[in-house]
Design a protein around this motif. Structure first.
Motif, PDB file in Angstrom:
ATOM      1  N   GLY A  80     -11.385 -37.588  -3.241  1.00 15.10           N
ATOM      2  CA  GLY A  80     -11.543 -37.547  -4.680  1.00 15.10           C
ATOM      3  C   GLY A  80     -12.210 -38.820  -5.166  1.00 15.10           C
ATOM      4  O   GLY A  80     -12.073 -39.878  -4.546  1.00 15.10           O
ATOM      5  N   CYS A  81     -12.927 -38.729  -6.270  1.00 16.97           N
ATOM      6  CA  CYS A  81     -13.601 -39.887  -6.864  1.00 16.97           C
ATOM      7  C   CYS A  81     -13.129 -40.008  -8.311  1.00 16.97           C
ATOM      8  O   CYS A  81     -13.375 -39.105  -9.124  1.00 16.97           O
ATOM      9  CB  CYS A  81     -15.118 -39.733  -6.808  1.00 16.97           C
ATOM     10  N   ASN A  82     -12.453 -41.106  -8.623  1.00 10.93           N
ATOM     11  CA  ASN A  82     -11.882 -41.318  -9.944  1.00 10.93           C
ATOM     12  C   ASN A  82     -12.411 -42.599 -10.576  1.00 10.93           C
ATOM     13  O   ASN A  82     -12.824 -43.526  -9.878  1.00 10.93           O
ATOM     14  CB  ASN A  82     -10.349 -41.421  -9.850  1.00 10.93           C
ATOM     15  N   GLU A 123     -16.761 -35.146 -18.556  1.00 17.05           N
ATOM     16  CA  GLU A 123     -17.472 -33.891 -18.815  1.00 17.05           C
ATOM     17  C   GLU A 123     -18.928 -33.958 -18.367  1.00 17.05           C
ATOM     18  O   GLU A 123     -19.537 -32.930 -18.050  1.00 17.05           O
ATOM     19  CB  GLU A 123     -17.395 -33.558 -20.303  1.00 17.05           C
ATOM     20  N   SER A 124     -19.498 -35.160 -18.323  1.00 18.18           N
ATOM     21  CA  SER A 124     -20.900 -35.337 -17.922  1.00 18.18           C
ATOM     22  C   SER A 124     -21.063 -35.449 -16.414  1.00 18.18           C
ATOM     23  O   SER A 124     -22.195 -35.413 -15.919  1.00 18.18           O
ATOM     24  CB  SER A 124     -21.479 -36.594 -18.590  1.00 18.18           C
ATOM     25  N   VAL A 125     -19.944 -35.634 -15.688  1.00 21.31           N
ATOM     26  CA  VAL A 125     -20.006 -35.816 -14.238  1.00 21.31           C
ATOM     27  C   VAL A 125     -19.073 -34.807 -13.576  1.00 21.31           C
ATOM     28  O   VAL A 125     -17.883 -35.082 -13.375  1.00 21.31           O
ATOM     29  CB  VAL A 125     -19.603 -37.254 -13.840  1.00 21.31           C
ATOM     30  N   PRO A 126     -19.553 -33.618 -13.255  1.00 15.15           N
ATOM     31  CA  PRO A 126     -18.697 -32.617 -12.625  1.00 15.15           C
ATOM     32  C   PRO A 126     -18.029 -33.169 -11.364  1.00 15.15           C
ATOM     33  O   PRO A 126     -18.673 -33.806 -10.527  1.00 15.15           O
ATOM     34  CB  PRO A 126     -19.676 -31.489 -12.278  1.00 15.15           C
ATOM     35  N   GLY A 127     -16.737 -32.938 -11.261  1.00 18.43           N
ATOM     36  CA  GLY A 127     -15.990 -33.398 -10.096  1.00 18.43           C
ATOM     37  C   GLY A 127     -15.337 -34.753 -10.266  1.00 18.43           C
ATOM     38  O   GLY A 127     -14.506 -35.146  -9.441  1.00 18.43           O
ATOM     39  N   LEU A 128     -15.686 -35.494 -11.307  1.00 18.80           N
ATOM     40  CA  LEU A 128     -15.097 -36.810 -11.535  1.00 18.80           C
ATOM     41  C   LEU A 128     -13.709 -36.661 -12.134  1.00 18.80           C
ATOM     42  O   LEU A 128     -13.474 -35.781 -12.976  1.00 18.80           O
ATOM     43  CB  LEU A 128     -15.990 -37.621 -12.479  1.00 18.80           C
ATOM     44  N   GLY A 129     -12.780 -37.520 -11.728  1.00 22.43           N
ATOM     45  CA  GLY A 129     -11.441 -37.521 -12.286  1.00 22.43           C
ATOM     46  C   GLY A 129     -11.092 -38.880 -12.857  1.00 22.43           C
ATOM     47  O   GLY A 129     -11.864 -39.842 -12.753  1.00 22.43           O
ATOM     48  N   LEU A 130      -9.911 -38.953 -13.465  1.00 22.32           N
ATOM     49  CA  LEU A 130      -9.423 -40.199 -14.036  1.00 22.32           C
ATOM     50  C   LEU A 130      -8.237 -40.728 -13.242  1.00 22.32           C
ATOM     51  O   LEU A 130      -7.394 -39.961 -12.768  1.00 22.32           O
ATOM     52  CB  LEU A 130      -8.965 -40.000 -15.481  1.00 22.32           C
ATOM     53  N   THR A 131      -8.175 -42.039 -13.121  1.00 25.90           N
ATOM     54  CA  THR A 131      -6.943 -42.742 -12.782  1.00 25.90           C
ATOM     55  C   THR A 131      -6.479 -43.366 -14.086  1.00 25.90           C
ATOM     56  O   THR A 131      -7.101 -44.301 -14.598  1.00 25.90           O
ATOM     57  CB  THR A 131      -7.178 -43.813 -11.706  1.00 25.90           C
ATOM     58  N   LEU A 132      -5.419 -42.826 -14.654  1.00 28.38           N
ATOM     59  CA  LEU A 132      -5.021 -43.163 -16.021  1.00 28.38           C
ATOM     60  C   LEU A 132      -3.892 -44.187 -16.028  1.00 28.38           C
ATOM     61  O   LEU A 132      -2.871 -44.001 -15.369  1.00 28.38           O
ATOM     62  CB  LEU A 132      -4.593 -41.894 -16.750  1.00 28.38           C
ATOM     63  N   ASP A 133      -4.104 -45.256 -16.782  1.00 28.98           N
ATOM     64  CA  ASP A 133      -3.110 -46.324 -16.953  1.00 28.98           C
ATOM     65  C   ASP A 133      -2.912 -46.507 -18.452  1.00 28.98           C
ATOM     66  O   ASP A 133      -3.791 -47.022 -19.147  1.00 28.98           O
ATOM     67  CB  ASP A 133      -3.616 -47.609 -16.300  1.00 28.98           C
ATOM     68  N   TYR A 134      -1.752 -46.072 -18.965  1.00 34.05           N
ATOM     69  CA  TYR A 134      -1.485 -46.165 -20.393  1.00 34.05           C
ATOM     70  C   TYR A 134      -1.658 -47.578 -20.942  1.00 34.05           C
ATOM     71  O   TYR A 134      -1.949 -47.753 -22.133  1.00 34.05           O
ATOM     72  CB  TYR A 134      -0.050 -45.716 -20.675  1.00 34.05           C
ATOM     73  N   ALA A 135      -1.443 -48.593 -20.111  1.00 35.77           N
ATOM     74  CA  ALA A 135      -1.484 -49.973 -20.607  1.00 35.77           C
ATOM     75  C   ALA A 135      -2.813 -50.295 -21.273  1.00 35.77           C
ATOM     76  O   ALA A 135      -2.853 -51.028 -22.267  1.00 35.77           O
ATOM     77  CB  ALA A 135      -1.212 -50.955 -19.464  1.00 35.77           C
ATOM     78  N   HIS A 136      -3.908 -49.774 -20.739  1.00 35.35           N
ATOM     79  CA  HIS A 136      -5.219 -50.053 -21.328  1.00 35.35           C
ATOM     80  C   HIS A 136      -5.328 -49.458 -22.726  1.00 35.35           C
ATOM     81  O   HIS A 136      -5.894 -50.083 -23.633  1.00 35.35           O
ATOM     82  CB  HIS A 136      -6.325 -49.494 -20.428  1.00 35.35           C
ATOM     83  N   GLN A 137      -4.792 -48.266 -22.907  1.00 34.92           N
ATOM     84  CA  GLN A 137      -4.888 -47.622 -24.211  1.00 34.92           C
ATOM     85  C   GLN A 137      -3.870 -48.186 -25.212  1.00 34.92           C
ATOM     86  O   GLN A 137      -4.131 -48.233 -26.410  1.00 34.92           O
ATOM     87  CB  GLN A 137      -4.707 -46.107 -24.074  1.00 34.92           C
TER      88      GLN A 137
END
Length: 279
Positions: free
Chosen positions: A151-153, A173-187
């Protein structure tokens, strides 16, 4: 099923052998491994690119000795953001990415994570140019990683082109297959609440967990503003089938304030596990 991992790069300037012992002693059986700079350099990218078999053998030996599995390779970038305006820099980065994903495949990682790039104002790059270059580079990276069953995140992080949820969604949405590694701290540092961050859950393939509060990127597990019980309940309701990695990062000012990063990491692990048990 949600799995809990520890980060090898949470405990200062340790090599992979020492870091693996620390996460094992805390009680983890799954880890994210750093491949960047400063505290994130348990795997040196150039060494992994030059000798993928040797470095993969080393990592496998270390994790097996400590009863650990590996989840995500935290690359960040190779010293220059992926959307650098100089085409020669980007060509070099593509070569490094191809090499390190070869290592990651041999070492049996599930995914790799990059930083999405930022706007190079000092080099005359506009926000839209920065975004479009990142899209082009990430499309190639997703293809390279996919060929190696990885996987590529990317992490939607402060200062990046994917800082805010809408920007991160547009990028994925612009990069099919791309995922997120989500860290609430940044938001949280942007002043966003849980409901504003949760819109990113469907795009997330991996999570980082550190407690945070407005004006304090890292907070003690029982003192910050992130409700990890709510996060876990939401993920369970959504059928999330991935990893949450506890990812505090050693900072001298917090050491001076009396932090013990092993203790704080262990406490957040307990909070996450208790929340999972309650679901």
């Amino acid at each position: 099923m949600t799995r809990i991992a520890g980060a090898t790069f949470s405990f200062g300037d340790l090599n992979i052998e020492a870091a693996a012992r620390v996460v094992r002693e805390i009680g983890f059986d799954l880890v994210d491994v750093g491949a960047g700079w400063s505290n994130y350099h348990q795997i040196m990218p150039q060494e992994a690119v030059d000798d993928p078999d040797g470095q993969a053998d080393r990592l496998r030996r270390v994790v097996e000795e400590n009863g650990l599995g590996v989840s995500e390779l935290f690359i960040m970038h190779f010293g220059k953001p992926i959307n650098h305006p100089d085409p020669q820099v980007r060509e070099w980065t593509r070569g490094m990415f191809d090499g390190i994903t070869t290592f990651a495949r041999k070492a049996e990682f599930e995914s790799v994570m990059m930083i999405p790039g930022h706007v190079h104002d000092e080099l005359g790059q506009t926000p839209e140019e920065a975004f479009e270059i990142s899209v082009g580079e990430l499309r190639g990276m997703v293809d390279v990683a996919g060929e190696k069953q990885l996987g590529c995140n990317i992490e939607p992080c402060m200062g990046s082109i994917a800082e805010r949820p809408a920007d991160a969604m547009r990028l994925v949405e612009s990069v099919p297959g791309l995922g997120l590694t989500l860290d609430y701290a940044h938001q949280v540092q942007l002043g966003l609440g849980h409901e504003e961050i949760e819109v990113l859950h469907p795009l997330a393939r991996h999570f980082h967990a550190k407690q945070s509060a407005p004006g304090a990127f890292q907070a003690r597990p029982d003192e910050g503003s992130i409700d990890f019980g709510r996060l876990i309940r939401k993920l369970e309701a959504d059928g999330y089938d991935g990893v949450i990695c506890v990812e505090f990062v050693t900072q001298q000012e917090l050491l001076d304030a009396g932090w013990d990063f092993r203790r704080e990491t262990g406490r957040l692990k307990e909070i996450l596990e208790e929340a999972l048990d309650d679901c």
